[in-house]
Scaffold this motif. Structure first.
Motif, short mmCIF file in Angstrom:
data_model
loop_
_atom_site.label_atom_id
_atom_site.label_comp_id
_atom_site.label_asym_id
_atom_site.label_seq_id
_atom_site.Cartn_x
_atom_site.Cartn_y
_atom_site.Cartn_z
N LEU A 188 0.81 -1.21 0.00
CA LEU A 188 0.00 0.00 0.00
C LEU A 188 0.85 1.27 0.00
O LEU A 188 0.33 2.37 -0.11
CB LEU A 188 -0.95 0.03 1.20
CG LEU A 188 -2.12 -0.95 1.16
CD1 LEU A 188 -2.95 -0.84 2.43
CD2 LEU A 188 -3.00 -0.70 -0.05
N PHE A 189 2.20 1.11 0.12
CA PHE A 189 3.04 2.30 0.24
C PHE A 189 2.93 3.23 -0.96
O PHE A 189 2.99 4.44 -0.83
CB PHE A 189 4.51 1.90 0.45
CG PHE A 189 4.78 1.34 1.82
CD1 PHE A 189 3.81 1.43 2.82
CD2 PHE A 189 5.98 0.74 2.12
CE1 PHE A 189 4.05 0.92 4.08
CE2 PHE A 189 6.22 0.23 3.39
CZ PHE A 189 5.25 0.31 4.36
N ASP A 190 2.79 2.64 -2.15
CA ASP A 190 2.68 3.47 -3.36
C ASP A 190 1.24 3.87 -3.65
O ASP A 190 0.94 4.42 -4.71
CB ASP A 190 3.22 2.71 -4.57
CG ASP A 190 4.73 2.63 -4.53
OD1 ASP A 190 5.34 3.54 -3.93
OD2 ASP A 190 5.30 1.68 -5.08
N GLY A 191 0.34 3.56 -2.75
CA GLY A 191 -1.06 3.87 -2.99
C GLY A 191 -1.73 2.75 -3.75
O GLY A 191 -1.09 1.81 -4.20
N ILE A 192 -3.07 2.85 -3.88
CA ILE A 192 -3.82 1.84 -4.61
C ILE A 192 -3.92 2.27 -6.06
O ILE A 192 -4.23 3.43 -6.36
CB ILE A 192 -5.22 1.65 -3.98
CG1 ILE A 192 -5.07 1.12 -2.56
CG2 ILE A 192 -6.05 0.69 -4.81
CD1 ILE A 192 -6.39 0.91 -1.86
N ASP A 193 -3.65 1.35 -6.96
CA ASP A 193 -3.70 1.64 -8.39
C ASP A 193 -5.14 1.95 -8.83
O ASP A 193 -6.08 1.28 -8.41
CB ASP A 193 -3.18 0.43 -9.17
CG ASP A 193 -2.67 0.82 -10.53
OD1 ASP A 193 -3.47 1.37 -11.32
OD2 ASP A 193 -1.48 0.60 -10.81
N VAL A 194 -5.28 2.99 -9.67
CA VAL A 194 -6.61 3.35 -10.16
C VAL A 194 -7.27 2.20 -10.90
O VAL A 194 -8.48 2.01 -10.84
CB VAL A 194 -6.50 4.57 -11.10
CG1 VAL A 194 -7.84 4.89 -11.72
CG2 VAL A 194 -5.98 5.76 -10.36
N VAL A 195 -6.44 1.41 -11.60
CA VAL A 195 -6.98 0.28 -12.35
C VAL A 195 -7.74 -0.65 -11.41
O VAL A 195 -8.87 -1.07 -11.70
CB VAL A 195 -5.85 -0.49 -13.06
CG1 VAL A 195 -6.38 -1.75 -13.72
CG2 VAL A 195 -5.17 0.40 -14.08
N VAL A 196 -7.15 -0.93 -10.24
CA VAL A 196 -7.79 -1.85 -9.30
C VAL A 196 -9.13 -1.30 -8.83
O VAL A 196 -10.13 -2.01 -8.76
CB VAL A 196 -6.86 -2.12 -8.09
CG1 VAL A 196 -7.49 -3.12 -7.14
CG2 VAL A 196 -5.52 -2.63 -8.57
N VAL A 197 -9.17 0.00 -8.54
CA VAL A 197 -10.41 0.60 -8.04
C VAL A 197 -11.48 0.62 -9.14
O VAL A 197 -12.62 0.19 -8.93
CB VAL A 197 -10.15 2.03 -7.52
CG1 VAL A 197 -11.45 2.67 -7.05
CG2 VAL A 197 -9.15 2.00 -6.39
N ALA A 198 -11.09 1.10 -10.33
CA ALA A 198 -12.08 1.19 -11.41
C ALA A 198 -12.60 -0.19 -11.78
O ALA A 198 -13.82 -0.40 -11.90
CB ALA A 198 -11.46 1.86 -12.63
#
Lengths: 501, 161
Positions: free
Chosen positions: A200-210
């Motif tokens: 999670l250090f680099d944040g959650i990828d937008v691809v995963v959320v979308a």
């Protein structure tokens, strides 16, 4: 003149074999995902992001733009023949279009929407070509304070103007902003909400959320609630071509739809939903055959479809010139730009003119391709609607997990995908709009960055937001957007009360 | 089109979860080290605002549930009355099998299993046909990804795909 020269050089780039091929691939994919129920352009581009990370930026973006407006063409086919609009922008088309198909006039309905989309798309791109340099001239003067104000405006309009409930829209927005906060803070380097998990250090990828919200959430919802409801596919009967009468009744709605769609698409108001409904209402009012509305009036297809496509070019204008995404798909295209280390906005026109103008030129070509692909080949696209639902959703989940796992081959991303999918399931079940989450996640960090920069410049003085004229104007609009609808409702509620007395 | 709905346990639970999540975010914000350097605003402000906003919104939603002001589009109301939780669980199972075994069995096999499970959850009973379609689809996707697009995916113990 300068614009014309830039555009011609853009055509030189867009017409290379590679870019033409990618553009064609984009519009084909876009039409397919538009036709298939359950997949929209935002999801399709999100899934393509990991797959195209090794591509050249210009080619990939030409393809993504093709997917974006190709899906708008394809979406109308589904709403007319199946009456299950793939996205909110196609609901207005579905009302009259499906009635026309039931009356055996599916052909003219599809034709007026395809030709209308072409007319609106082309006029939209001409407007984009002419307006973009002008908007860039203004945008170049924007500082962090102005950008922050515009982003807050986008937050408010996207979550408060769309959907049934402003409260639920704002909840969705806050969830998105929260997801955007996860990871290391870009300015201070502090870890936020990472729970000590290295992934999670680099944040959650937008691809995963979308993909989680749109594909997994949708699949879970369909399987749990709607799988027992059958589909009702209308057959393609009769001629595809429009009669003289159809043309006569279509061309004015096309132009009016374009005039509505482009400005509304450019405003941070969540894309095509509002202009398509406005266009529908206006055509109903202006029509010489108002009695046909609700029974299959061609004006009710022509207008909203044109508005739909014009709004796409409107939102692309804002994305290219300001770097501001005003719809979900535009937000995901913004992520695509950043994947290639590019930042859309006024500087992109100066630093990377070949990419920008190549992209704009490719949209002219793409619209012609779509007209050719859609009218004679509509029979082939309709076959896609015959894919049985179990196989369709199984396929969607395969590509969803492929796109997610392909990012960095980590099982943790699949777990995140599922968790976000379950959140999406509950959001769908309790009627929370999903669009604000995506926009909040992408714009949230940018808004925070700009706010902090603005206050660094002003040394902590908040008056910077009211003393700058552009900024103050935008803030006034925000207050208006927040206050006007409840005020309007209050006035409306008092009117009948007085009449009763 | 929009109707008032009666008090629902589900809606109340959702409101409560949003409220609790807001409290949690606001509470957790304390764990973020605040750097008051040349910057005027530290990394705490946005999380704090988000948490407070969710607390407020959760409370408003809870109030709307109690007063019956929570408005839903009734279009899918009927479907909401008979949920098929078995389908939900089957898909969940498929996803978790994929998650657990993808490194060991490779992408193609576990994803083909996922495809077949999801198709089953959606009511398809032609398992053999689905399995064949899924293997072809997953193998094609695997080859496209690894050979053409130059990305990596775990192969099965048998090699090639």
């Amino acid at each position: 003149m300068e614009t014309l020269a830039s555009l011609i050089s853009g055509f030189a780039i867009a017409l290379t074999l590679q870019n033409l091929g990618l553009g064609l691939l984009g519009v084909l994919l876009g039409t397919a995902v538009g036709v298939l129920p359950g997949i929209g352009p935002g999801l399709a581009i999100a899934l393509l992001l990991p797959a195209t990370s090794h591509f050249d930026a210009t080619g990939a973006l030409i393809m993504f733009a093709g997917v974006y407006y190709g899906a708008m063409y394809g979406g109308s086919t589904t709403s007319i023949l199946l009456n299950t609009p793939g996205e909110s922008a196609s609901i207005a088309t579905a009302i009259e279009g499906n009635m026309m198909a039931k009356n055996g006039r599916a052909g003219p309905a599809l034709a007026t929407s395809a030709i209308g989309s072409f007319v609106a798309g082309t006029i939209g791109i001409v407007l984009l070509t002419v307006m973009a340099p002008l908007v860039v001239d203004i945008a170049i003067k924007f500082g962090p304070a102005e950008y922050f104000a515009v982003m807050v405006l986008a937050f408010i309009t996207i979550s408060a103007l769309l959907g049934n409930s402003r409260v639920r829209g704002l909840v969705s927005l806050c969830l998105g902003i929260f997801v955007g906060l996860i990871g290391f803070d870009r300015q201070s380097g502090q870890a936020r909400f990472t729970f000590g998990i290295p992934q999670l250090f680099d944040g959650i990828d937008v691809v995963v959320v979308a993909v989680g919200l749109f594909a997994v959430g949708e699949a879970l919802y369909m399987a749990t609630y709607l799988n027992r409801v059958g589909d009702n596919l209308q057959k393609m009967k009769g001629s595809i071509w429009m009669s003289k009468q159809d043309w006569k009744r279509s061309w004015k709605p096309w132009l009016r739809g374009t005039a509505l769609g482009f400005p509304f698409g450019a405003l941070p108001a969540g894309g095509a939903e509002i202009p398509t409904f406005l266009s529908y209402a206006i055509e109903k009012k202006l029509s010489k055959h108002p009695e046909e509305f609700g029974k299959g009036a061609i004006e009710g297809v022509a207008g909203p479809e044109a508005a739909n496509n014009a709004s796409v070019t409107g939102s692309i204008t804002m994305l290219l010139t300001l770097g501001l995404p005003v719809s979900v798909t535009a937000a995901i295209v913004l992520v695509a730009f950043t994947q290639y280390g590019l930042q859309p906005g006024p500087l992109l026109f100066q630093n990377n003119p070949s990419l920008v103008w190549g992209l704009i030129a490719s949209m002219y070509i793409g619209n012609v391709l779509l007209l050719i692909l859609n009218l004679p080949l509509v029979g082939i696209w309709v076959k896609l609607l015959r894919i049985p639902r179990p196989l369709l959703y199984a396929g969607i989940l395969v590509f969803a997990t492929l796109g997610t796992y392909g990012i960095r081959n980590d099982w943790f991303d699949l777990l995140l995908l599922y968790i976000i999918g379950v959140v999406g399931f509950f959001m769908r079940r309790y009627d929370f709009p999903v669009a604000p989450t995506i926009v909040g996640m992408i714009l949230g960090p940018l808004a925070e960055q700009n706010l902090r920069r603005a206050l660094s410049i002003s040394r902590g003085d908040f008056s910077i937001f009211v003393t700058k004229p552009i900024c103050a104007t935008i803030l006034a609009i925000i207050i208006l957007v927040l206050i006007a609808p409840p005020l309007w409702r209050f006035i409306e509620s008092r009117r009948p009360a007085r009449r009763r007395k | 089109m929009i109707k008032k709905s009666s008090l629902s346990r589900g809606q109340f639970f959702i409101s409560l979860s949003i409220f609790a999540f807001g409290v949690y975010i606001a509470y957790q914000t304390r764990d973020i080290a605040d750097t008051q350097g040349y910057e005027q605003l530290g990394p705490r402000l946005f999380p704090m605002l988000t948490g407070l906003a969710l607390i407020l919104l959760g409370a408003v939603l809870g109030w709307q549930t109690i007063t019956g002001d929570w408005r839903d589009t009734p279009q899918e109301k009927k479907a909401h009355k008979c949920p098929d939780w078995k389908a939900f669980l089957i898909i969940t199972g498929g996803v978790f099998v994929q998650m657990a075994l993808v490194k060991i069995l490779g992408f193609v096999i576990v994803t083909a299993v996922l495809f077949t499970t999801v198709a089953y959850a959606f009511g398809s009973r032609r398992v053999l046909r689905d399995a064949l379609i899924s293997l072809t689809l997953c193998a094609a996707a695997f080859l496209l990804f690894t050979r053409v697009l130059d990305l990596s995916l775990p192969a099965s113990p048998l090699g090639i795909i």
